[in-house]
Design a protein around this motif. Structure first.
Motif, PDB file in Angstrom:
ATOM      1  N   LYS A  47       4.452   0.222   4.016  1.00  0.00           N
ATOM      2  CA  LYS A  47       5.137  -1.250   3.742  1.00  0.00           C
ATOM      3  C   LYS A  47       3.438  -2.016   2.834  1.00  0.00           C
ATOM      4  CE  LYS A  47       9.128  -2.706   5.660  1.00  0.00           C
ATOM      5  NZ  LYS A  47      10.416  -3.740   6.174  1.00  0.00           N
ATOM      6  N   LEU A  48       1.989  -1.321   3.305  1.00  0.00           N
ATOM      7  CA  LEU A  48       1.269  -1.644   2.912  1.00  0.00           C
ATOM      8  C   LEU A  48       0.388  -0.695   2.418  1.00  0.00           C
ATOM      9  CD1 LEU A  48      -1.152  -2.310   7.043  1.00  0.00           C
ATOM     10  CD2 LEU A  48       0.136  -3.760   5.264  1.00  0.00           C
ATOM     11  N   GLY A  51       3.714  -1.802  -0.946  1.00  0.00           N
ATOM     12  CA  GLY A  51       4.633  -2.557  -0.944  1.00  0.00           C
ATOM     13  C   GLY A  51       5.456  -3.084  -1.781  1.00  0.00           C
ATOM     14  N   ASP A  56       6.953  -6.033  -1.992  1.00  0.00           N
ATOM     15  CA  ASP A  56       5.886  -6.838  -1.626  1.00  0.00           C
ATOM     16  C   ASP A  56       5.205  -7.153  -2.982  1.00  0.00           C
ATOM     17  OD1 ASP A  56       3.714  -8.077  -0.638  1.00  0.00           O
ATOM     18  OD2 ASP A  56       3.503  -7.122   1.043  1.00  0.00           O
ATOM     19  N   THR A  59      -0.905  -4.582  -2.723  1.00  0.00           N
ATOM     20  CA  THR A  59      -0.320  -3.081  -2.058  1.00  0.00           C
ATOM     21  C   THR A  59      -1.451  -2.274  -1.815  1.00  0.00           C
ATOM     22  OG1 THR A  59       1.440  -2.107  -3.928  1.00  0.00           O
ATOM     23  CG2 THR A  59      -0.685  -0.770  -3.446  1.00  0.00           C
TER      24      THR A  59
END
Length: 95
Positions: A47-48, A51, A56, A59
């Motif tokens: 997710k990081l 993302g 999201d 990134t």
């Protein structure tokens, strides 16, 4: 360490590609499925670093994600490599 902040236009592009057979979209779906199946640190890592797969626009690099997750860089690299092996993008496990 680096972060990328995708624009709305870029995120819209990724959203339109998500349901296609484009190789990048297929890779995103495989990584997302694997990460969600594994959960925990694996999911947090992806997710990081990717993302945008979860909507999201932020990134980041592997080393920055490792720092945020308080993981040794080598552990983050192992997560990345294991995922790529499991998804069929690497043929050999990292030694």
């Amino acid at each position: 360490m680096a972060r990328i902040n995708f624009t709305k236009a870029e995120m819209d592009y990724f959203a339109t590609m998500a349901g296609t057979d484009h190789p990048g979209a297929v890779a995103d779906r495989r990584i997302r499925a694997y990460a969600e199946e594994k959960g925990g640190t694996v999911l947090a890592f992806w997710k990081l670093t990717q993302g945008r797969i979860w909507g999201d626009p932020v990134t980041m690099t592997t080393d920055e994600a490792a720092s945020i997750l308080k993981l040794p860089l080598e552990e983050a690299q192992k997560i990345e490599h294991a995922t790529l092996v499991a998804c069929g993008y690497r043929s050999e496990p990292k030694a």
